[in-house]
Enzyme design. Structure first.
Site, PDB file in Angstrom:
ATOM      1  N   SER A 200      28.638  -9.632   1.260  1.00 10.70           N
ATOM      2  CA  SER A 200      28.751 -11.056   1.589  1.00 10.70           C
ATOM      3  C   SER A 200      30.074 -11.647   1.088  1.00 10.70           C
ATOM      4  O   SER A 200      30.827 -12.252   1.855  1.00 10.70           O
ATOM      5  CB  SER A 200      27.595 -11.831   0.956  1.00 10.70           C
ATOM      6  OG  SER A 200      26.368 -11.269   1.334  1.00 10.70           O
TER       7      SER A 200
ATOM      8  N   GLU B 297       7.305 -35.067   3.265  1.00 15.80           N
ATOM      9  CA  GLU B 297       7.336 -36.529   3.072  1.00 15.80           C
ATOM     10  C   GLU B 297       6.825 -36.904   1.684  1.00 15.80           C
ATOM     11  O   GLU B 297       7.134 -37.981   1.171  1.00 15.80           O
ATOM     12  CB  GLU B 297       6.547 -37.260   4.161  1.00 15.80           C
ATOM     13  CG  GLU B 297       5.052 -37.041   4.098  1.00 15.80           C
ATOM     14  CD  GLU B 297       4.289 -37.819   5.185  1.00 15.80           C
ATOM     15  OE1 GLU B 297       4.618 -38.988   5.413  1.00 15.80           O
ATOM     16  OE2 GLU B 297       3.368 -37.239   5.793  1.00 15.80           O
TER      17      GLU B 297
ATOM     18  N   CYS C 148      18.490  -9.798   1.312  1.00 15.20           N
ATOM     19  CA  CYS C 148      18.001 -11.029   1.945  1.00 15.20           C
ATOM     20  C   CYS C 148      17.485 -10.864   3.376  1.00 15.20           C
ATOM     21  O   CYS C 148      16.388 -11.319   3.699  1.00 15.20           O
ATOM     22  CB  CYS C 148      19.109 -12.083   1.997  1.00 15.20           C
ATOM     23  SG  CYS C 148      20.430 -11.899   0.804  1.00 15.20           S
TER      24      CYS C 148
ATOM     25  N   GLU D  59      34.834  -0.087   2.425  1.00 17.52           N
ATOM     26  CA  GLU D  59      33.376  -0.074   2.253  1.00 17.52           C
ATOM     27  C   GLU D  59      32.905   1.371   2.317  1.00 17.52           C
ATOM     28  O   GLU D  59      33.222   2.089   3.260  1.00 17.52           O
ATOM     29  CB  GLU D  59      32.708  -0.925   3.346  1.00 17.52           C
ATOM     30  CG  GLU D  59      31.194  -0.867   3.353  1.00 17.52           C
ATOM     31  CD  GLU D  59      30.545  -1.243   2.013  1.00 17.52           C
ATOM     32  OE1 GLU D  59      30.827  -2.333   1.484  1.00 17.52           O
ATOM     33  OE2 GLU D  59      29.772  -0.409   1.484  1.00 17.52           O
TER      34      GLU D  59
ATOM     35  N   ALA E 117      15.436 -19.976  -3.461  1.00 18.74           N
ATOM     36  CA  ALA E 117      14.025 -19.839  -3.091  1.00 18.74           C
ATOM     37  C   ALA E 117      13.555 -18.442  -3.390  1.00 18.74           C
ATOM     38  O   ALA E 117      14.307 -17.486  -3.239  1.00 18.74           O
ATOM     39  CB  ALA E 117      13.830 -20.143  -1.609  1.00 18.74           C
TER      40      ALA E 117
ATOM     41  N   GLU F 207       8.591 -11.212  -4.476  1.00 19.92           N
ATOM     42  CA  GLU F 207       8.683 -11.173  -3.017  1.00 19.92           C
ATOM     43  C   GLU F 207       8.029  -9.913  -2.450  1.00 19.92           C
ATOM     44  O   GLU F 207       7.291  -9.966  -1.460  1.00 19.92           O
ATOM     45  CB  GLU F 207      10.155 -11.252  -2.585  1.00 19.92           C
ATOM     46  CG  GLU F 207      10.743 -12.626  -2.888  1.00 19.92           C
ATOM     47  CD  GLU F 207      12.212 -12.784  -2.511  1.00 19.92           C
ATOM     48  OE1 GLU F 207      12.666 -13.914  -2.397  1.00 19.92           O
ATOM     49  OE2 GLU F 207      12.915 -11.762  -2.341  1.00 19.92           O
TER      50      GLU F 207
ATOM     51  N   ALA G 225      36.826   3.249  -2.534  1.00 20.65           N
ATOM     52  CA  ALA G 225      38.138   2.903  -3.079  1.00 20.65           C
ATOM     53  C   ALA G 225      38.049   2.845  -4.597  1.00 20.65           C
ATOM     54  O   ALA G 225      37.089   2.305  -5.144  1.00 20.65           O
ATOM     55  CB  ALA G 225      38.591   1.556  -2.527  1.00 20.65           C
TER      56      ALA G 225
ATOM     57  N   ASP H  28      28.130 -10.539  -7.223  1.00 15.17           N
ATOM     58  CA  ASP H  28      27.187  -9.944  -8.181  1.00 15.17           C
ATOM     59  C   ASP H  28      27.858  -9.063  -9.233  1.00 15.17           C
ATOM     60  O   ASP H  28      27.302  -8.876 -10.317  1.00 15.17           O
ATOM     61  CB  ASP H  28      26.141  -9.092  -7.445  1.00 15.17           C
ATOM     62  CG  ASP H  28      25.124  -9.934  -6.696  1.00 15.17           C
ATOM     63  OD1 ASP H  28      25.302 -11.168  -6.632  1.00 15.17           O
ATOM     64  OD2 ASP H  28      24.158  -9.354  -6.172  1.00 15.17           O
TER      65      ASP H  28
ATOM     66  N   ARG I 133      10.591 -16.229 -15.142  1.00 10.70           N
ATOM     67  CA  ARG I 133      11.246 -16.889 -16.271  1.00 10.70           C
ATOM     68  C   ARG I 133      12.535 -17.544 -15.765  1.00 10.70           C
ATOM     69  O   ARG I 133      13.267 -16.947 -14.981  1.00 10.70           O
ATOM     70  CB  ARG I 133      11.575 -15.838 -17.347  1.00 10.70           C
ATOM     71  CG  ARG I 133      12.042 -16.403 -18.655  1.00 10.70           C
ATOM     72  CD  ARG I 133      11.969 -15.329 -19.721  1.00 10.70           C
ATOM     73  NE  ARG I 133      12.810 -14.167 -19.431  1.00 10.70           N
ATOM     74  CZ  ARG I 133      14.118 -14.105 -19.658  1.00 10.70           C
ATOM     75  NH1 ARG I 133      14.746 -15.136 -20.172  1.00 10.70           N
ATOM     76  NH2 ARG I 133      14.802 -13.001 -19.377  1.00 10.70           N
TER      77      ARG I 133
HETATM   78  P1  NDP Z   1      15.591 -10.734 -11.929  1.00 11.30           P
HETATM   79  O1  NDP Z   1      16.673 -10.750 -12.905  1.00 11.30           O
HETATM   80  O2  NDP Z   1      15.276 -11.938 -11.124  1.00 11.30           O
HETATM   81  O3  NDP Z   1      14.239 -10.311 -12.654  1.00 11.30           O
HETATM   82  C1  NDP Z   1      14.143  -9.147 -13.393  1.00 11.30           C
HETATM   83  C2  NDP Z   1      12.727  -9.029 -13.901  1.00 11.30           C
HETATM   84  O4  NDP Z   1      12.538  -7.768 -14.508  1.00 11.30           O
HETATM   85  C3  NDP Z   1      12.397 -10.090 -14.944  1.00 11.30           C
HETATM   86  O5  NDP Z   1      11.064 -10.485 -14.760  1.00 11.30           O
HETATM   87  C4  NDP Z   1      12.578  -9.316 -16.262  1.00 11.30           C
HETATM   88  O6  NDP Z   1      11.753  -9.775 -17.279  1.00 11.30           O
HETATM   89  C5  NDP Z   1      12.111  -7.945 -15.852  1.00 11.30           C
HETATM   90  N1  NDP Z   1      12.713  -6.881 -16.655  1.00 11.30           N
HETATM   91  C6  NDP Z   1      14.017  -6.720 -16.958  1.00 11.30           C
HETATM   92  N2  NDP Z   1      14.197  -5.625 -17.707  1.00 11.30           N
HETATM   93  C7  NDP Z   1      12.969  -5.071 -17.886  1.00 11.30           C
HETATM   94  C8  NDP Z   1      12.509  -3.928 -18.574  1.00 11.30           C
HETATM   95  N3  NDP Z   1      13.337  -3.143 -19.221  1.00 11.30           N
HETATM   96  N4  NDP Z   1      11.196  -3.670 -18.550  1.00 11.30           N
HETATM   97  C9  NDP Z   1      10.330  -4.487 -17.894  1.00 11.30           C
HETATM   98  N5  NDP Z   1      10.718  -5.579 -17.217  1.00 11.30           N
HETATM   99  C10 NDP Z   1      12.021  -5.874 -17.213  1.00 11.30           C
HETATM  100  O7  NDP Z   1      15.889  -9.469 -11.035  1.00 11.30           O
HETATM  101  P2  NDP Z   1      15.460  -9.001  -9.587  1.00 11.30           P
HETATM  102  O8  NDP Z   1      15.575  -7.535  -9.639  1.00 11.30           O
HETATM  103  O9  NDP Z   1      14.156  -9.590  -9.182  1.00 11.30           O
HETATM  104  O10 NDP Z   1      16.586  -9.626  -8.664  1.00 11.30           O
HETATM  105  C11 NDP Z   1      17.965  -9.476  -8.991  1.00 11.30           C
HETATM  106  C12 NDP Z   1      18.739 -10.696  -8.585  1.00 11.30           C
HETATM  107  O11 NDP Z   1      18.902 -10.706  -7.193  1.00 11.30           O
HETATM  108  C13 NDP Z   1      18.081 -12.018  -8.901  1.00 11.30           C
HETATM  109  O12 NDP Z   1      18.349 -12.481 -10.190  1.00 11.30           O
HETATM  110  C14 NDP Z   1      18.630 -12.932  -7.874  1.00 11.30           C
HETATM  111  O13 NDP Z   1      19.825 -13.483  -8.367  1.00 11.30           O
HETATM  112  C15 NDP Z   1      18.894 -12.017  -6.701  1.00 11.30           C
HETATM  113  N6  NDP Z   1      17.863 -12.172  -5.678  1.00 11.30           N
HETATM  114  C16 NDP Z   1      17.706 -13.358  -5.039  1.00 11.30           C
HETATM  115  C17 NDP Z   1      16.740 -13.527  -4.084  1.00 11.30           C
HETATM  116  C18 NDP Z   1      16.567 -14.834  -3.409  1.00 11.30           C
HETATM  117  O14 NDP Z   1      17.456 -15.684  -3.487  1.00 11.30           O
HETATM  118  N7  NDP Z   1      15.429 -15.070  -2.737  1.00 11.30           N
HETATM  119  C19 NDP Z   1      15.857 -12.447  -3.689  1.00 11.30           C
HETATM  120  C20 NDP Z   1      16.088 -11.233  -4.431  1.00 11.30           C
HETATM  121  C21 NDP Z   1      17.054 -11.127  -5.375  1.00 11.30           C
HETATM  122  P3  NDP Z   1      12.173 -10.958 -18.282  1.00 11.30           P
HETATM  123  O15 NDP Z   1      12.078 -12.225 -17.503  1.00 11.30           O
HETATM  124  O16 NDP Z   1      11.134 -10.851 -19.345  1.00 11.30           O
HETATM  125  O17 NDP Z   1      13.539 -10.636 -18.754  1.00 11.30           O
END
Ligand code: NDP
Length: 450
Positions: free
Chosen positions: A15, A440, A48, A35, A340, A181, A115, A302, A204
């Site tokens: 992106s 609304e 996404c 790429e 979202a 999701e 690359a 990212d 969180r």
């Molecule tokens: P997130 O960072 O959102 O969540 C990671 C989860 O894994 C948290 O619940 C975390 O727990 C848990 N976790 C981390 N390390 C461990 C571990 N060692 N053992 C057990 N649990 C663990 O990551 P995602 O993989 O869900 O998504 C990555 C990113 O991609 C997101 O942050 C977001 O920015 C993006 N994304 C956005 C979407 C959207 O806009 N709809 C959809 C999908 C991804 P804890 O909270 O306790 O640290």
């Protein structure tokens, strides 16, 4: 003769990279992009876009059930995973082609391959050294799976998009966007789903009211939520996999999907050779203009591990291009970035959570409403919707809006514009609603709850 082969060499056609390359080329720069995997990056191929397709697919189950209350008799439905994946793959292939065309039509030279940085102005690709005045790193991230016995038996979202068949019984580990999701996707399509999260409540970082509300909604749809527990080990069993948990229990299933975060994809990129510094978390360190400690090397998206969302990477790509190849400077404003979670129902937010708002602004007023959407008064579904407004007392500005409900992402996108414009609660109050909609409610909440 020009000193460098290109004005800009972009590593990574996701992106952020594609947007930066196109914009820079449009502003007259001589641009190349490399790429190694797939055009469009994570969002288009394993993020996404295909995720939203699977969310649509999985929502039909609710729709079929809801239809009965409206007088429809729905024939016994059956679902074909292979057909869904094939159709999804076909569309993604089309998008890959579109992304390639976007670049070539803009005059960007594409290199297919990996690359690697050689020095501050040179990359090596397919055995060739190519030089550029500026190099942009936009290589994204990759799913992270912690180390534990049997971790090799788990899949990540990368594989989930290409499973040969729909899992019968799946354990989803994690409590972030991706875990929530995919739990919803598998559940809607007919798998038996348990979501395991190590903390007391998933998501969180989001507002506590919406987190709690969603945790009440998902089990109604059939998802088993197991909080305050983690995976100790995964073993092969006679009929699939056995997941041992830290509370001494175990779950038998055929698929374990880990969604425990993503890490910047910085390995073997030649960062050391070029002298590019990383943060403590392994992300590329940049200043406010996306510049690394090496003046000619920049990074967006990212791989910098800040706000890891496609629209943010797009904005950063444009800002970088403007900054470096025109006299305009369009800084990205990171306040009020909406997002979202495409759970079912959706959860969407913009602005501060209640606890963040109390800490930052002191006195705030909270408006909260939960209700049964009109559709579900006769659909037979017990799904509920939640809406929440957070208002700063001194200025009357709305500083946080949170929602759980159908199409919350669509609603919050519009509200985000109002927040960027600095809308006050009295402007919300003076806005006429569209009746009958769920949205609304955001302009008719009059009585604060706290
Ligand atoms: P997130 O960072 O959102 O969540 C990671 C989860 O894994 C948290 O619940 C975390 O727990 C848990 N976790 C981390 N390390 C461990 C571990 N060692 N053992 C057990 N649990 C663990 O990551 P995602 O993989 O869900 O998504 C990555 C990113 O991609 C997101 O942050 C977001 O920015 C993006 N994304 C956005 C979407 C959207 O806009 N709809 C959809 C999908 C991804 P804890 O909270 O306790 O640290």
């Amino acid at each position: 003769m020009a000193k460098y082969h290109y004005d800009l060499f972009v590593i990574g056609a996701g992106s952020g990279g594609v947007r930066a390359a196109r914009m820079a080329a449009g502003l007259g720069a001589r641009v190349a992009a490399a790429e190694e995997r797939y055009m469009g990056g994570t969002c288009v191929n394993v993020g996404c876009v295909p995720k939203k397709m699977l969310v649509y697919a999985s929502h039909y189950r609710d729709d079929f059930e809801d239809a009965a209350g409206f007088g429809w008799t729905v024939k016994p439905e059956s679902f074909n995973w292979q057909k869904l994946i094939a159709n999804k793959d076909k569309e993604i292939q089309r998008l890959n082609g579109i992304y390639e065309k976007l670049l070539t039509n803009a005059g960007v030279t594409i290199y297919n391959g990996r690359a690697i940085l050689v020095d501050a102005h040179t990359v090596s690709i397919n055995g060739e050294n190519v030089s550029a005045e500026r190099i942009l790193l936009a290589v994204g991230g990759w799913p992270y799976v912690p180390d534990f016995p049997g971790q090799e038996l788990a899949i990540t979202s990368n594989e989930a998009f290409f499973l040969p068949k729909l899992p019968r019984k799946v354990v989803v580990v994690g409590g972030g966007y991706i875990a929530v999701e995919f739990a919803g996707i598998f559940n809607g399509l007919g798998s038996e789903v348990t979501q395991v999260y190590r903390g007391p409540l998933f998501l969180r970082g989001f507002d506590d009211d919406v987190r709690e509300f969603l945790a009440q909604e998902l089990p109604k749809k059939g998802i088993k939520l197991r909080f305050d527990v983690d995976v100790e080990a995964i073993k092969k069993s006679s009929d699939g996999l056995e997941v041992s948990l830290t509370d001494g229990t175990s779950i038998r299933c055929d698929t374990v999907m880990y969604a425990t975060g993503r890490r910047p994809l910085t390995d073997n990129l030649g960062l050391q050779a070029a002298g590019v510094e990383l943060n403590h978390n392994g992300a590329i360190k940049i200043n406010e203009r996306y510049q690394t400690n090496i003046d000619s090397i920049f990074a967006i998206g990212d791989v910098t591990d800040r706000i890891n969302l496609t629209p943010v990477a797009l904005a950063e790509g444009m800002s970088f291009a403007w900054d470096n190849f025109s006299d305009g400077n369009k800084e990205v404003d990171y306040e009020f970035v909406p997002s979202a979670v495409f759970s079912q129902p959706n959860l969407a937010s913009v602005g501060y959570t209640e606890s963040q708002a109390r800490e930052k602004f002191g006195k705030v007023t909270i408006y909260l409403s939960s209700f049964t959407a009109l559709k579900h008064t006769i659909s037979g579904s017990d799904e509920k919707t939640l809406m929440k407004l957070i208002v700063e007392d001194v200025t009357d500005k709305v500083i946080g809006v949170h929602m759980v409900g159908p199409d919350a992402g669509e609603t919050i996108q519009g509200i985000a514009i109002a927040l960027k414009a600095g809308a006050t609660k009295s402007i919300f109050d003076r806005t006429i609603g569209i009746h009958p909609t769920a949205a609304e409610e955001f302009v008719t909440m009059r009585e604060p709850v706290r």
